[in-house]
Design an enzyme around this catalytic site. Structure first.
Site, PDB file in Angstrom:
ATOM      1  N   GLY A  41      -4.841   8.230 -19.329  1.00 25.96           N
ATOM      2  CA  GLY A  41      -5.955   7.832 -20.186  1.00 25.96           C
ATOM      3  C   GLY A  41      -6.771   9.052 -20.572  1.00 25.96           C
ATOM      4  N   GLY A  42      -8.072   8.819 -20.733  1.00 26.80           N
ATOM      5  CA  GLY A  42      -8.966   9.898 -21.164  1.00 26.80           C
ATOM      6  C   GLY A  42      -9.033  11.040 -20.162  1.00 26.80           C
ATOM      7  N   GLY A  55       4.348  36.761 -44.651  1.00 30.06           N
ATOM      8  CA  GLY A  55       3.137  36.384 -43.919  1.00 30.06           C
ATOM      9  C   GLY A  55       3.271  36.704 -42.441  1.00 30.06           C
ATOM     10  CB  ALA A  56       6.127  36.622 -40.123  1.00 20.92           C
TER      11      ALA A  56
HETATM   12  C1  HXC Z   1      -9.983   1.864  -9.511  1.00 21.02           C
HETATM   13  C2  HXC Z   1      -7.847   2.359  -8.878  1.00 21.02           C
HETATM   14  C3  HXC Z   1      -7.591   2.914 -10.140  1.00 21.02           C
HETATM   15  C4  HXC Z   1      -8.638   2.933 -11.098  1.00 21.02           C
HETATM   16  C5  HXC Z   1      -5.825   3.072  -8.954  1.00 21.02           C
HETATM   17  N1  HXC Z   1      -6.722   2.474  -8.188  1.00 21.02           N
HETATM   18  N2  HXC Z   1      -6.317   3.349 -10.163  1.00 21.02           N
HETATM   19  N3  HXC Z   1      -9.043   1.834  -8.564  1.00 21.02           N
HETATM   20  N4  HXC Z   1      -9.814   2.386 -10.726  1.00 21.02           N
HETATM   21  N5  HXC Z   1      -8.481   3.452 -12.312  1.00 21.02           N
HETATM   22  C6  HXC Z   1      -6.562   2.014  -6.818  1.00 21.02           C
HETATM   23  C7  HXC Z   1      -5.597   0.857  -6.718  1.00 21.02           C
HETATM   24  O1  HXC Z   1      -6.262  -0.365  -6.949  1.00 21.02           O
HETATM   25  C8  HXC Z   1      -5.118   1.002  -5.288  1.00 21.02           C
HETATM   26  O2  HXC Z   1      -6.093   0.475  -4.429  1.00 21.02           O
HETATM   27  C9  HXC Z   1      -5.105   2.493  -5.063  1.00 21.02           C
HETATM   28  O3  HXC Z   1      -5.949   3.044  -6.072  1.00 21.02           O
HETATM   29  C10 HXC Z   1      -3.727   3.106  -5.225  1.00 21.02           C
HETATM   30  O4  HXC Z   1      -3.187   2.650  -6.452  1.00 21.02           O
HETATM   31  P1  HXC Z   1      -1.701   2.043  -6.561  1.00 21.02           P
HETATM   32  O5  HXC Z   1      -1.619   1.357  -7.874  1.00 21.02           O
HETATM   33  O6  HXC Z   1      -1.385   1.253  -5.329  1.00 21.02           O
HETATM   34  O7  HXC Z   1      -0.848   3.380  -6.526  1.00 21.02           O
HETATM   35  P2  HXC Z   1       0.492   3.695  -7.302  1.00 21.02           P
HETATM   36  O8  HXC Z   1       1.441   2.542  -7.184  1.00 21.02           O
HETATM   37  O9  HXC Z   1       0.931   5.024  -6.805  1.00 21.02           O
HETATM   38  O10 HXC Z   1       0.087   3.808  -8.838  1.00 21.02           O
HETATM   39  C11 HXC Z   1      -0.824   4.781  -9.269  1.00 21.02           C
HETATM   40  C12 HXC Z   1      -1.262   4.535 -10.719  1.00 21.02           C
HETATM   41  C13 HXC Z   1      -1.792   3.090 -10.853  1.00 21.02           C
HETATM   42  C14 HXC Z   1      -0.052   4.781 -11.644  1.00 21.02           C
HETATM   43  C15 HXC Z   1      -2.314   5.572 -11.050  1.00 21.02           C
HETATM   44  O11 HXC Z   1      -2.754   2.836  -9.825  1.00 21.02           O
HETATM   45  C16 HXC Z   1      -2.427   2.837 -12.169  1.00 21.02           C
HETATM   46  O12 HXC Z   1      -1.727   2.616 -13.153  1.00 21.02           O
HETATM   47  N6  HXC Z   1      -3.759   2.845 -12.156  1.00 21.02           N
HETATM   48  C17 HXC Z   1      -4.515   2.596 -13.358  1.00 21.02           C
HETATM   49  C18 HXC Z   1      -4.390   3.762 -14.285  1.00 21.02           C
HETATM   50  C19 HXC Z   1      -5.252   3.586 -15.495  1.00 21.02           C
HETATM   51  O13 HXC Z   1      -4.912   2.866 -16.410  1.00 21.02           O
HETATM   52  N7  HXC Z   1      -6.459   4.145 -15.410  1.00 21.02           N
HETATM   53  C20 HXC Z   1      -7.455   3.994 -16.397  1.00 21.02           C
HETATM   54  C21 HXC Z   1      -7.048   4.952 -17.511  1.00 21.02           C
HETATM   55  S1  HXC Z   1      -8.190   4.870 -18.793  1.00 21.02           S
HETATM   56  P3  HXC Z   1      -5.722  -0.418  -3.168  1.00 21.02           P
HETATM   57  O14 HXC Z   1      -7.001  -0.607  -2.440  1.00 21.02           O
HETATM   58  O15 HXC Z   1      -5.155  -1.687  -3.707  1.00 21.02           O
HETATM   59  O16 HXC Z   1      -4.686   0.364  -2.409  1.00 21.02           O
HETATM   60  C22 HXC Z   1      -9.214   6.062 -18.400  1.00 21.02           C
HETATM   61  C23 HXC Z   1     -10.311   6.173 -19.387  1.00 21.02           C
HETATM   62  C24 HXC Z   1     -11.000   7.470 -19.203  1.00 21.02           C
HETATM   63  O17 HXC Z   1      -9.106   6.767 -17.475  1.00 21.02           O
HETATM   64  C25 HXC Z   1     -11.712   7.750 -20.468  1.00 21.02           C
HETATM   65  C26 HXC Z   1     -12.357   9.075 -20.375  1.00 21.02           C
HETATM   66  C27 HXC Z   1     -12.761   9.511 -21.749  1.00 21.02           C
END
Ligand code: HXC
Length: 516
Positions: free
Chosen positions: A171-172, A406-407
């Protein structure tokens, strides 16, 4: 509580803090072949040099049960330490705590470390291993990212910023590394993307794995988002130290001078055995670099991306220089969209951090083609011209063979700002190659000749002898010196030393508007 009990309480808290999300989660991290956040810090820094900041920070948000998910440090370890004796500030996200997700206080710790790096004029290293914005904290988390991006932007060109991706970066979250100077990735461990495979499949029905979409190979060779690719975290950390050893800590310092043990008067008698006599034959420019610059000092940047241009740091008589070289054995070295982006970004880094630029030129021009034109080669190629013209560091050019169009301007022209241009006697400087030129300016002569093919060959030779040879450009003062290649190293060292005191101003302005 007695004083002794308070100390005991402190010790217990510290033990708990060091365990992050707990032993089971650290074990799971190890099982994935990954180190924990603190182990990474231990590996990257000089032994015993780590000083942690804000280690007791914990979550403030109460949304979605966050008040029951309080971890000391809030899923990131930040602080300062030394690498090869050089002071740095760094952050290391802890995947064992809420998946390393970034909430308000987690962001505050990273931002504080960034700000201390900027105030102290030291490099900043961000180690990323995170599920991205912490979903439960909503806008607190998004604004946390915003602060980090702003700090990245303010620090750009002031301190070197390195991003080491050692887990998900989705994501971001990708935009902090995206703003920094160099991105490091490890095969099988690092994954960067705006939207992951699942979202892509839902939206476009394309099916792809995490590794193929956002792994080290994809970003080091296809997208150009990452600069360095490794097979293990250990290799990656040792390379961070190596890169920093070439760089100054900030834009007010000069890069370090090393004793490389390579004599300044070493001749290069074998260079002509690398450059083929036959013009159409190619060769590997890295063989020339290895021979001319201090032995074993070349540190290539973006090695697998846009391979028609080679960029990287090397030492020349112990001084750090930035090399910007054509690679004839890839697309005949023609400049295209990706190689222009690669070169311009590297050149601007060099200029920001007082690293002199040396171009090695053998280039037929920009790559022709509809895809290139419609992809914006004009806009992208313009970045290279802009980057060279605006750079105030010493700029030296060596023309080996072709320097067309140009290069030529981008890579050698004194009018654009090169301080010294030298050439081998094999150099060819022209608006275009002899065949193309003869077909245009001698078209009538060739068409009207008894034997047009013979005439064409004769005119091509005439063009080469009378227009392209380097003595013509040298006669106009556009080439300073034409040298026997065996004196290349000696001549480049002289050219560098004579320009090291260079001072050059630019018109005052808020900032330029480089074509992006
Ligand atoms: C809160 C999160 C989290 C998140 C993971 N966890 N991502 N908690 N916010 N964004 C937590 C899970 O609930 C889990 O908790 C623990 O972290 C481990 O995650 P798992 O999924 O069990 O691990 P894994 O199977 O290795 O997968 C990792 C992962 C997946 C690929 C990163 O967790 C995932 O897809 N997370 C979401 C990614 C995402 O979409 N993020 C937001 C992006 S948008 P528990 O307690 O159950 O073990 C963004 C916007 C930013 O970031 C904008 C900025 C400009």
């Amino acid at each position: 509580m007695t004083n002794q009990e308070r100390v005991q309480n402190l010790k217990e808290r510290r033990v708990k803090m060091l365990k992050g999300g707990g032993e089971d989660r650290i074990k799971a991290q190890h099982e994935k072949g990954k180190l924990s956040a603190r182990e990474r810090i231990d590996k990257i820094l000089d032994e015993g040099s780590f000083v942690e900041h804000q280690s007791y920070v914990t979550v403030r948000a109460t949304t979605f049960g966050m008040d029951k998910k309080r971890f000391m440090g809030d899923g990131v370890v930040t602080g300062s330490g030394k690498i090869g004796g050089k002071q740095v500030f760094l952050s290391s996200q802890d995947f064992t705590v809420l998946g390393g997700s970034l909430g308000e206080m987690h962001a505050l710790r990273i931002a504080e470390a960034q700000e201390l790096a900027l105030k102290n004029g030291t490099p900043f290293i961000g180690i990323n291993d995170s599920g991205g914005a912490r979903i439960q904290e909503g806008t607190l988390s998004l604004d946390g990212y915003a602060k980090i991006f702003r700090n990245n932007t303010f620090a750009s060109g002031v301190i070197p910023q390195l991003s080491v991706i050692l887990g998900p970066c989705a994501g971001g979250a990708v935009y902090s590394p995206g703003i920094t100077d160099f991105v490091f990735m490890v095969d099988g461990t690092s994954h960067m993307y705006i939207t992951g495979p699942a979202v892509i499949e839902t939206v476009t029905s394309e099916i792809i794995s995490h590794e193929d979409l956002g792994g080290a190979s994809a970003h080091c060779s296809k997208s150009g988002v990452a600069h360095f690719r490794f097979s293990t975290e250990k290799e990656c950390f040792s390379f961070v130290g190596k890169l920093l050893s070439y760089l100054p800590s900030n834009n007010m310092e000069q890069p370090p001078i090393a004793d490389t043990g390579d004599p300044a008067d070493r001749e290069n008698p074998d260079l002509f055995s690398i450059l083929p006599d036959e013009e159409r034959k190619t060769y590997d420019i890295k063989d020339i670099i290895a021979e001319v610059f201090d032995r074993g000092s070349f540190l290539e940047v973006h090695a697998d991306f846009a391979r028609n241009i080679v960029v990287g740091f090397a030492k020349l008589n112990g001084r750090t220089v930035g090399i910007f070289a054509n690679q004839p054995n890839y697309y005949a070295a023609a400049l295209d969209i990706d190689s222009s982006d690669k070169a311009a970004r590297f050149l601007r880094f060099c200029d920001s951090f007082n690293v002199p630029i040396i171009s090695l030129v053998d280039v037929p021009g920009f790559l022709p083609g509809i895809a290139q034109e419609h992809g914006g080669i004009i806009r992208h190629g313009a970045k290279v011209l802009y980057a060279i013209a605006e750079a105030t560091v010493p700029k030296i050019s060596l023309i080996l063979r072709k320097a067309y169009g140009g290069a030529y301007i981008a890579m050698s022209s004194k009018a654009l700002g090169y301080d010294r241009t030298i050439a081998w006697p094999t150099a060819q400087v022209a608006v275009m190659g002899a065949e193309g030129a003869a077909n245009i300016i001698f078209r009538r002569d060739i068409k009207g000749a008894d034997n047009p093919e013979e005439k064409r060959v004769e005119k091509i030779e005439e063009f080469k002898e009378t227009v392209m040879n380097p003595f013509i450009a040298a006669g106009f003062g556009y080439i300073d010196e034409i040298i026997d290649p065996k004196y290349t190293r000696i001549e480049l060292i002289r050219s560098l030393e004579m320009n090291m005191r260079k001072r050059e101003d630019r018109p005052a302005k808020k900032h330029g508007n480089i074509p992006l």
